[in-house]
Structures are given as structure tokens and as C-alpha cells.
Design an enzyme around this catalytic site. Structure first.
Site, PDB file in Angstrom:
ATOM      1  N   MET A 147      -5.589  -7.380   8.927  1.00 15.39           N
ATOM      2  CA  MET A 147      -5.012  -6.552   9.991  1.00 15.39           C
ATOM      3  C   MET A 147      -5.927  -5.349  10.250  1.00 15.39           C
ATOM      4  SD  MET A 147      -0.985  -6.773   9.216  1.00 15.39           S
ATOM      5  CE  MET A 147      -1.124  -6.630   7.457  1.00 15.39           C
ATOM      6  N   ARG A 156      -3.429  -1.467  -6.377  1.00 12.43           N
ATOM      7  CA  ARG A 156      -2.575  -2.650  -6.254  1.00 12.43           C
ATOM      8  C   ARG A 156      -2.963  -3.589  -7.375  1.00 12.43           C
ATOM      9  NH1 ARG A 156      -5.509  -4.659  -0.766  1.00 12.43           N
ATOM     10  NH2 ARG A 156      -7.509  -5.164  -1.697  1.00 12.43           N
ATOM     11  N   GLY A 187      -8.137  -7.308   4.804  1.00 10.45           N
ATOM     12  CA  GLY A 187      -9.003  -7.439   5.975  1.00 10.45           C
ATOM     13  C   GLY A 187      -8.383  -8.180   7.141  1.00 10.45           C
ATOM     14  N   TYR A 221      12.365 -34.865 -16.883  1.00  9.04           N
ATOM     15  CA  TYR A 221      10.897 -34.760 -16.854  1.00  9.04           C
ATOM     16  C   TYR A 221      10.357 -34.831 -15.431  1.00  9.04           C
ATOM     17  CZ  TYR A 221      10.682 -39.845 -16.140  1.00  9.04           C
ATOM     18  OH  TYR A 221      10.814 -41.100 -15.617  1.00  9.04           O
ATOM     19  N   SER A 276      13.954 -42.794 -11.936  1.00  8.22           N
ATOM     20  CA  SER A 276      12.812 -41.944 -11.614  1.00  8.22           C
ATOM     21  C   SER A 276      12.813 -41.793 -10.099  1.00  8.22           C
ATOM     22  CB  SER A 276      11.521 -42.590 -12.099  1.00  8.22           C
ATOM     23  OG  SER A 276      10.447 -41.770 -11.748  1.00  8.22           O
ATOM     24  N   HIS A 291     -16.365  -9.253   1.605  1.00 13.22           N
ATOM     25  CA  HIS A 291     -15.318 -10.134   2.126  1.00 13.22           C
ATOM     26  C   HIS A 291     -15.430 -11.525   1.511  1.00 13.22           C
ATOM     27  CE1 HIS A 291     -13.653 -13.002   5.078  1.00 13.22           C
ATOM     28  NE2 HIS A 291     -12.689 -12.101   5.142  1.00 13.22           N
ATOM     29  N   CYS A 311       8.647 -38.977 -10.027  1.00 11.14           N
ATOM     30  CA  CYS A 311       7.254 -39.421 -10.118  1.00 11.14           C
ATOM     31  C   CYS A 311       6.546 -39.425  -8.771  1.00 11.14           C
ATOM     32  CB  CYS A 311       7.159 -40.789 -10.780  1.00 11.14           C
ATOM     33  SG  CYS A 311       7.987 -42.061  -9.833  1.00 11.14           S
ATOM     34  N   ARG A 347      -3.483   2.783   8.741  1.00 17.78           N
ATOM     35  CA  ARG A 347      -3.764   1.483   8.122  1.00 17.78           C
ATOM     36  C   ARG A 347      -2.506   0.638   8.026  1.00 17.78           C
ATOM     37  NH1 ARG A 347      -8.490   2.405   4.488  1.00 17.78           N
ATOM     38  NH2 ARG A 347      -8.720   4.645   4.307  1.00 17.78           N
ATOM     39  N   LYS A 387       0.835  -1.200   0.000  1.00 16.01           N
ATOM     40  CA  LYS A 387       0.000   0.000   0.000  1.00 16.01           C
ATOM     41  C   LYS A 387       0.877   1.260   0.000  1.00 16.01           C
ATOM     42  CE  LYS A 387      -3.772   0.237   2.659  1.00 16.01           C
ATOM     43  NZ  LYS A 387      -5.037   0.703   2.055  1.00 16.01           N
TER      44      LYS A 387
HETATM   45  C1  PEP Z   1       7.249 -42.672  -4.526  1.00 18.92           C
HETATM   46  O1  PEP Z   1       7.610 -43.346  -3.586  1.00 18.92           O
HETATM   47  O2  PEP Z   1       7.520 -41.469  -4.652  1.00 18.92           O
HETATM   48  C2  PEP Z   1       6.444 -43.271  -5.589  1.00 18.92           C
HETATM   49  C3  PEP Z   1       6.112 -42.574  -6.665  1.00 18.92           C
HETATM   50  O3  PEP Z   1       5.986 -44.521  -5.386  1.00 18.92           O
HETATM   51  P1  PEP Z   1       4.710 -44.848  -4.459  1.00 18.92           P
HETATM   52  O4  PEP Z   1       4.084 -43.556  -4.082  1.00 18.92           O
HETATM   53  O5  PEP Z   1       3.840 -45.720  -5.267  1.00 18.92           O
HETATM   54  O6  PEP Z   1       5.375 -45.555  -3.309  1.00 18.92           O
END
Ligand code: PEP
Ligand code: MG
Length: 904
Positions: A107, A362, A105, A874, A787, A478, A854, A96, A26
Site C-alpha cells: 500500500m 512488528r 510495500g 487419522y 476413509s 523488496h 485420505c 502510512r 503498525k
Molecule cells: C479421493 O477421492 O479423495 C481419493 C483419495 O481417491 P482418488 O483421489 O484416488 O480418487
């Protein structure tokens, strides 16, 4: 010497917009508007450093602050020609908060400060408007007492209602100057009563409303600093990842009055529509009102523009019609602001006797849909680059767009209509309080929080609810603002909804809805329906596709998905997944027709018996894989061989045990004995992952066969490329992987001989154990890809159970032991370092090794930034997170590019 106070006024400012860290959002923007020559009431900002120092030094303000405040106040007095505390010509100020990030809202604020029994008379005489003067004074007493003295506002509301009842008034506006004078006396007496109760031995000063304007000012400054640590500000910071160390600034600014008569007004506006992103000036105002009245939702505000009348839900005149001259000034200013900031602005203004004053600008909060439309439009308008546009959209907020909306063909019973305050559809049981919302949501119930209006105290319930319905309040109330920020559907101002909190019911027309009944709200249309209305999937075309296209051009990380069903694989591909990064094969065995042969396999005590059961499973697995390969032709599909502890598949209860015994041709006692033998006390560290393949190679052999037979079948049928990547879980040393890779390779060769189809495939491993990360160099000799299974890697690195830690992680976060949940955002210092070590050692022994992630972290924007930095190829995440990951990966790539350019 440290400077604590920064002044701003007509055409000058000591601060500027890039000083947000020091002056708060502000303060920095008020300074910037002054430098742009816009009409801003003069004032000054006390820095956030004073706030941090205040908490570091046991709530003491720094020496020298008072001198700087005095000087800055004198400059304000000079600029406006009034004197603070003067009997005839008093200066009034607002005090303010203003943190680096907007915390609407959360503070405290005090308006009309500088009024006392003497200055109020001066104000009355000077303006010739005693009603206005006493109205301002009674508002000030109420606000100051609530915020600074801790006397709750309901005490004052009771007094106000009592006078109205006595005089048979319906509206506050019917109170005349004498009524208000009387009210002021009652308010002051109330304060004295309350303070005497609290401090029975206090002095007269300690138990009266302060008359000394300087005491008032310092009281308010301290209170704003104190409000940085109030419960709702703490909750808000936690929900929005705002560090406590930032502190808030305090803005002291000369008052301008929107409540001095019918040529006065106050309003809030967005330079573009914050719900849809349409390039249309959009907002609300109230004639003869003070700023807080608009957001409080007590009176229904009027639209700013003639065009806005269509959606304002009431037959009200617009500002464009009521005050065309001032409206014209406002239009010029908003256009200048938007062009200057190159972003949609959320502005607050006051009109005092037909003169326009700007109180705030803002960058405006907006829905995900609006953020995309505005970003894409602004690129077309040449206001911003594609890179900036990508940075403007919060990846996490995309969720709002990816979820279903109401099926237009579904049968619906409309209960009521309100304002379309935050888009999307939500369905749940009705609850009437934030606490109940939280409680029932905790028990996995979907709730709609129904309130007359919401206040910052309801924030935890709003967070827990699927959607919010209020009976009162406009598009900037709000409820509306907070819901849009949270990405939750909200219908506000549904006047037909008559709520009875005590009875836990609401009435709409002749329908009565009880707590626990289902309702559906459509935050895009403002409609409220009885019961559960079916929903449909969203369309991801137009601006969304355009922005995603830019993200794909700019990102370097590939995005895959975690999927094991044809539905998930199809959804993910539609969302732009570039393959599957994790197909958890165990999920394929929980179906009713599969669990029995699976159990039969598990209870077998010889390889021969096990093979018989596996032979029943083979055709089912083959079909699963073929289905997925067909959906993902041309893209890599990482299939993980069986991972979970066998323990998880054991039959429970007599009926299941009998069924397995019958299918396997063994006795019930035998099944029970096997189940007992397979029981583990620590299954997560037990007989699971590749340990299953090492002990029972025939399991992995069956799975590998199913994969290669399916691949051959799909290649033959479609003539398209099928790219299986076979992944061995929970490897701790190279021997395990070497052995399992041999099983896969031999099976591949056997199937190739049988089918005469050559399938190109990779074999790789998950890195889920610290030892595997450290020995990545050896392991990579047998792995064509790694992975990172960061769920298990987090569990095994931190020694935190992924299934049990949730109960105390929240407490760890609240106490500041952990900044975030390590199962949501990668612990970059621990788990992250292991990933970096593994990546480096893996690449050293196999330079072309493919690296991905993953675990759940693959869909978390902050973790994706880490993956970019760690040089992974990836990330893989659940289907609905794919667009989130595409956008986050583009942001990470842009950041990396900028960092590289800066370093060069
Ligand atoms: C993990 O352990 O991150 C994974 C992808 O395998 P899971 O969650 O199936 O154990
Ligand atoms: Mg795992």
C-alpha cells in the site's frame, strides 16, 4: 460515539498492542512502544473501521473524523513544538498504511507532508540546511504526485537524470541546494503538464501541486485508504488469505529525518537473524538517508554490527563503529522489545542528529528454518512454552526445509555471487519479466526471475518462479523480504550480473546468459551457477526433530501417508508417517512391463480369459505389497482395491492395440471392438470403484490374494507384525460392501489355509459419495474403518469436476463466490457436514470404527483443523506433507484444548 482517531506520543498512548484489528499492526505497535516509554515520534492512527466505512459508503469519510484529526494534530504540534503549515516552524508528517496483517510495500506511503513553497523556506532557515529542505521537498512532490495525483514516478526520475547528466554528476548526493531548487520547479511543472493533459478544462488549483497543507493531508489519507484496493494489495491478500473486510488503518506521524547530515541515519533490523534464526542482532542502515532508501535497494546499505560485516558482501563500516553511542541505545531498545513481545522483532528506526527514534516494530518475517530455531531457542530461554513454540511455526512453510539443496560434490560453474537473501536451491530457465515468468510457469517450465531489482509490481512473477535473482538490493530489499515470505530461494544484490532487458540477456564476467538458458541459484550461499546443478535431500535433525517431537507429544490425530512405491513409503516413514492411509493399487499397473497384461485383462470378455491375464499380474502385485509391508512393519497399511474407470487403461493407437492383441492371442479387430465397447462418456461416474469388483470379482480376488500372500511371506521372513487394511472404493450402498468384503474374507481364509500363517486384517471402505455418507450407519455394519476420499466426495457433493474445475475456480475466488479452492481446503459447510454425519452414524452402528481421511485435504493445515474438530482418528497425505500434517495436527490439538478449557 465511535472513536475514529487514537493518539500516541511520549510515554502515553490511547491504543495498545491487542488493538491490532482496529489500529492495524503498525498503529497498535507504535502505541505499545510509546507505553513502554520508547522514543517514538508523536502521531495518531485513524482506525480500520474508517476504511471499511469508506468502502461501504461510496468512498466517503465519516462525519466527525475531521474534528478528531484536527484535535490529534494539535496534540502532535504541541508535543513537537512545530505547527502544521507554519512559515517559520513547520510540522512535517508521514502518512502510512497499516493493516492488521503486515503487507510490506503493497500500500501507499507519503513522507515529508506539509512542505510547500513557503514552509520549505522555513525548514531551510530553521535547520540552516537548504539542501536538506529542498531535497525533502522534491522527494515529497515525487511521492505525493505518484501516490495521490497519479503522476507516475518515472516522470520525475527523468527530470532528475536530466539534471545529473547536464551537471555531469554521478550520484544524487552531488546535487546542491540550487540544483534541488531547480528540480522542485521542474517537478511542479511536470505535475501541472500532466494534470492539464488529464483535465484540460480544470481550474488552476486542479492543475497545480497543492500548496495547502490540509489539502495535502486529506489527499494522502484518502490515497492510503484507496491503496487498500490497488491491484498489488489485492493480489497479496489473495496469496496470503487476508480478508478484504479487514481494511487498513492510516498512521499520521511527525517526521524525523535521517537525511539531515552525517550524524543522521535510517535503518531496519531484526532482533535475530531472519534467515538462520541465530540469536544475533542483524540489520542494515544508511547514513544520511530516508527510510525508503534502505528498502529501495538503490544504495548498498551498511551492516549494523561488526559481526554482520562478514556477510554484508561489501567492505563497509558498521553502525557499531560509526555511531557507537546510538548503537548502544538501539541494542537496549531491541532487547527490551524482544523481551516484551517474546518474539523476534523486525524494527525500523531513524537517527536524527544522533538521537534515536523508533518508527516501527512488528513480529519479523522469517524463513521456516529460522522460525524453528527461534521457537526452539525461545523455549530454552524460558521466554515461551512448547505450545506457543508449536504455534509459531507455519506448517505450510515447512516445505522449504523438506526440499533438496545443492549437491556439494556436484561440478559447478559459478557465474556470480550476491547476498544469501532467502535460503534453498532452485534451478530454472532465465526470464527477465514477471509476466514472462508467469506465462512460462503456466506451461510447466521452471523459471528463475532475474531482475535488476524487484518491486511490488513483480509479485505475480515471483510467485510463479522457482527462485529470484536480483542485481541490486540488500538483505532487506523488496526481493529478499518477499522471497523469504514466499519461501523461495533468492540471491539479491549480485552486482556482477549486468542485465540488458531489451536484449533479454545478462552478462556475468565474460559469460552471456540468454532468456531460456538454465541457471541455478543457491539462496543459502548467494551463489549463482550456470546450468542445472544436482541436488540432495535435506537433513531433518536438530531443532527440526525437537519441534516435531513436541508436536508428536501434543497431537491426538495420527498421521499416515498416501504411498504406493517403496521410495514414497521410505520417505514418508523417515518424515514420521505412522502407516499408509492410501495405497492406490492402480498406480502399480502403469509400468511398461505391466500395462500390457493389465490391458489384456481389461479386453477379456469372459471370466476365464480375465483370470489368465490376472494370473500374470498376481506375482507382480505380490511383490509390490511385500516391498511396502517390509518398509511399514508394525504399522497399518491401507490398500485400496482397483478404483479407476477401466476406460483409463485402454490401449491407444495401432502399436499398443497390436501388442495387446498379440499378448492375449486375439485379433486386432477384437481389441478395437472391446475398446470401443468399454469407452465411457462420463468415466468418473462410470464403471469404476467397487463397481469393478461387483462386475468382475476375480479382479479384487487377485488383489486380495496378492495382499495376503505378501503379508504371510513378510511375516514368515521378518517375524514382524504386518497390518493390512483392505479398502473398497466408491461404495454407495451396504450391499456393495457386503459382497466385496465376502470376496476378501474368503480369499484370506483360502490363503491362510495354504500358508498356515494367520494375518490380522481389517476391511473398510472409502466414503466418497454423498449417499454413502448419509447411509453410513448401514455401511458401517460391514466396515471396520471409513476413509473419507474427499477428492471424490468434493467432486460428487459440489458437482464440480476435479479434473476440469481449476479453470474457473480462480475466477470464483477472485469474485468472492468461493473463499478457497474446495479441492485444496475442505468445504466445511457442505462436504464437512457430510463427513460429520457419516462419522456420527458410522460410530452409532459400530462404536470402535476407525475414521480417517485420505483425499488431498489430509495434508492441508486448515482441513486438518476440521478433521480434529470432526473427531477423526487419522489423516493421510503425500510423503512431503507428513511433517506439515504433524505440526498442523499439534496446532489443532492445542486449539481444541484451549477451546475446551475456555468453555469449561
Ligand atoms: C479421493 O477421492 O479423495 C481419493 C483419495 O481417491 P482418488 O483421489 O484416488 O480418487
Ligand atoms: Mg477417490
Amino acid at each position: 460515539m465511535t472513536k475514529y482517531v487514537y493518539s500516541f506520543g511520549d510515554g502515553f498512548a490511547e491504543g495498545k498492542v491487542d488493538m491490532k484489528n482496529l489500529l492495524g499492526g503498525k498503529g497498535a505497535n507504535l502505541a505499545e512502544m510509546c507505553s513502554l516509554g520508547l522514543p517514538v515520534p508523536p502521531g495518531f492512527t485513524i482506525t480500520t473501521e474508517v476504511c471499511t466505512g469508506y468502502y461501504a459508503n461510496g468512498k466517503a469519510l465519516p462525519k466527525g473524523l475531521d474534528t478528531e484529526v484536527k484535535k490529534a494534530l494539535a496534540a502532535v504540534e504541541k508535543a513537537v513544538g512545530c505547527t502544521f503549515g507554519d512559515a517559520k516552524n513547520p510540522l512535517l508528517v508521514s502518512v502510512r498504511s497499516g493493516a492488521r496483517a503486515s503487507m510490506p510495500g503493497m500500500m501507499d506511503t507519503v513522507l515529508n507532508l506539509g512542505l510547500n513553497d513557503i514552509t520549505v523556506e522555513g525548514l531551510a532557515a530553521k535547520t540552516g540546511n537548504p539542501r536538506f529542505a529542498y531535497d525533502s521537498y522534491r522527494r515529497f512532490i515525487q511521492m505525493y504526485s505518484d501516490v495521490v495525483l497519479g503522476v507516475d514516478h518515472y516522470h520525475f526520475e527523468e527530470e532528475l537524470e536530466a539534471i545529473k547528466l547536464n551537471k555531469a554528476y554521478e550520484l544524487d548526493t552531488q546535487l546542491n541546494a540550487d540544483d534541488l531548487k531547480l528540480l522542485v520547479e521542474k517537478y511542479k511543472n511536470k505535475v501541472t503538464d500532466e494534470l492539464r493533459n488529464r483535465f484540460p478544462n480544470g481550474t488552476v488549483e486542479q492543475s497545480t501541486f497543492p500548496q495547502d497543507v490540509h489539502i495535502q493531508l486529506w489527499g494522502a489519507i484518502n490515497a492510503v485508504f484507496d491503496s487498500w484496493m490497488n491491484a498489488r494489495a489485492i493480489t497479496y491478500r489473495r496469496l496470503h488469505d487476508i480478508p478484504e473486510g479487514w481494511g487498513t488503518a492510516v498512521n499520521v506521524q511527525s517526521m524525523v529525518f535521517g537525511n539531515m547530515g552525517d550524524d543522521c541515519a535510517t535503518g531496519v533490523a531484526f532482533t535475530r537473524n531472519p534467515s538462520t534464526g541465530d540469536k544475533a542482532f542483524y540489520g542494515e542502515f544508511l547514513v544520511n538517508a530516508q527510510g525508503e532508501d534502505v528498502v529501495a535497494g538503490i544504495r548498498t546499505p551498511q551492516p549494523l554490527t561488526i559481526a554482520g560485516k562478514a556477510t554484508s558482501g561489501a567492505d563497509l563500516l558498521s553502525m557499531e563503529e560509526v555511531m557507537p553511542g546510538v548503537y548502544g541505545d538501539l541494542v537496549k531498545i531491541y532487547q527490551k522489545l524482544e523481551h516484551h513481545y517474546r518474539d523476534m522483532q523486525d524494527i525500523e528506526f531513524t537517527v536524527q542528529n544522533r538521537k534515536l527514534w523508533m518508527l516501527q516494530t512488528r513480529s519479523g518475517k522469517r524463513t521456516a528454518a529460522a522460525s524453528i530455531k527461534i521457537a526452539v531457542d525461545m523455549v530454552a530461554e524460558k521466554l515461551i512454552s512448547k505450545e506457543v513454540a508449536i504455534g509459531r511455526v507455519d506448517p505450510a512453510a515447512l516445505d522449504q526445509l523438506l526440499h533438496p539443496t545443492l549437491d556439494p560434490n556436484a561440478k559447478k560453474t559459478v557465474l556470480a555471487r550476491g547476498l544469501p537473501a532467502s535460503p534453498g536451491a532452485a534451478c530454472g530457465i532465465v526470464v527477465f519479466s514477471a509476466d514472462v515468468a508467469e506465462e512460462r510457469a503456466h506451461h510447466k517450465e521452471k523459471v528463475i526471475l532475474v531482475r535488476i531489482e524487484t518491486s511490488p509490481e513483480d509479485i505475480h512473477g515471483m510467485h510463479a518462479a522457482q527462485g529470484i535473482l536480483t542485481a541490486r538490493g540488500g538483505m532487506t530489499s523488496h526481493a529478499a523480504v518477499v522471497a523469504r515470505g514466499m519461501g523461495k530461494p533468492c540471491v539479491s544484490g549480485a552486482g556482477e550480473v549486468k542485465i540488458d532487458y531489451a536484449a533479454k540477456t545478462f552478462k556475468a564476467g565474460n559469460q552471456t546468459v540468454k532468456e531460456g538458458d538454465f541457471v541455478t541459484i543457491n539462496g543459502s550461499s548467494g551463489e549463482v551457477f550456470l546450468g542445472e546443478v544436482p541436488t540432495i535431500q535435506p537433513q531433518l535433525s536438530g531443532d527440526f526433530a525437537m519441534l516435531m517431537g513436541w508436536a508428536d507429544e501434543l497431537r491426538t490425530l495420527k498421521i499416515r501417508t498416501n504411498a504406493e512405491t517403496p521410495l514414497d513409503a521410505t520417505t514418508a516413514r523417515k518424515f514420521g508417517a505412522e502407516g499408509i492411509g492410501l495405497c492406490r493399487t492402480e498406480h502399480m499397473f502403469f509400468d511398461v512391463d505391466r500395462i500390457t497384461p493389465m490391458r489384456e485383462m481389461i479386453v477379456s470378455d469372459t471370466p476365464e480369459k480375465r483370470k489368465l491375464a490376472l494370473a500374470k499380474l498376481l506375482p507382480m502385485q505380490r511383490k509390490d505389497f511385500a516391498d511396502i509391508f517390509r518398509i511399514m512393519t508394525g504399522l497399518p497399511v491401507t490398500i485400496r482395491l482397483l478404483d479407476p474407470p477401466l476406460h483409463e487403461f485402454l490401449p491407444h493407437g495401432e502399436a499398443e492395440i497390436k501388442e495387446v492383441a498379440k499378448a492375449a492371442g486375439v485379433t486386432v479387430e477384437y481389441v478395437k471392438a472391446r475398446a470401443h465397447a468399454l469407452h465411457e462418456s462420463n468415466p468418473m461416474l462410470g464403471h469404476r470403484g467397487c463397481r469393478l469388483g461387483v462386475t468382475y470379482p476375480e479382479i479384487y480376488e487377485m488383489q486380495a490374494r496378492a495382499i495376503f500372500e505378501a503379508a504371510s511371506e513378510v511375516i514368515k521372513a521378518t517375524k514382524e507384525k504386518v497390518i493390512p487394511e483392505i479398502m473398497i472404493p466408491l461404495v454407495m450402498n451396504e450391499k456393495e460392501l457386503e459382497m466385496m468384503k465376502r470376496v476378501v474374507d474368503e480369499t484370506a481364509a483360502a490363503v491362510a489355509r495354504e500358508t498356515s500363517v494367520k494375518v490380522d486384517y481389517l476391511v473398510g471402505t472409502m466414503i466418497e459419495l454423498p449417499r454413502a455418507a448419509l447411509r453410513a450407519g448401514d455401511i458401517a455394519r460391514h466396515a471396520e474403518f471409513f476413509s473419507f476420499g474427499t477428492n471424490d466426495l468434493t467432486q460428487t457433493t459440489l458437482g464440480l469436476s476435479r479434473d476440469d474445475a481449476a479453470s474457473f475456480i480462480e475466477i470464483y475466488k477472485q469474485k468472492g463466490v468461493l473463499e478457497s479452492d474446495p479441492f485444496v481446503t475442505i468445504d466445511t459447510q457442505g462436504v464437512g457436514e457430510l463427513i460429520e454425519i457419516a462419522a456420527e452414524r458410522g460410530r452409532k452402528s459400530r462404536p470402535d470404527i476407525k475414521l480417517g481421511i485420505c483425499g488431498e485435504h489430509g495434508g492441508d493445515p486448515a482441513s486438518i483443523h476440521f478433521c480434529q474438530k470432526a473427531g477423526l482418528n487419522y489423516v493421510s497425505c503425500s510423503p512431503y506433507r507428513v511433517p506439515v500434517a504433524r505440526l498442523a495436527a499439534a496446532q489443532a490439538a492445542i486449539k481444541a484444548k484451549t477451546a475446551k478449557a475456555e468453555a469449561a
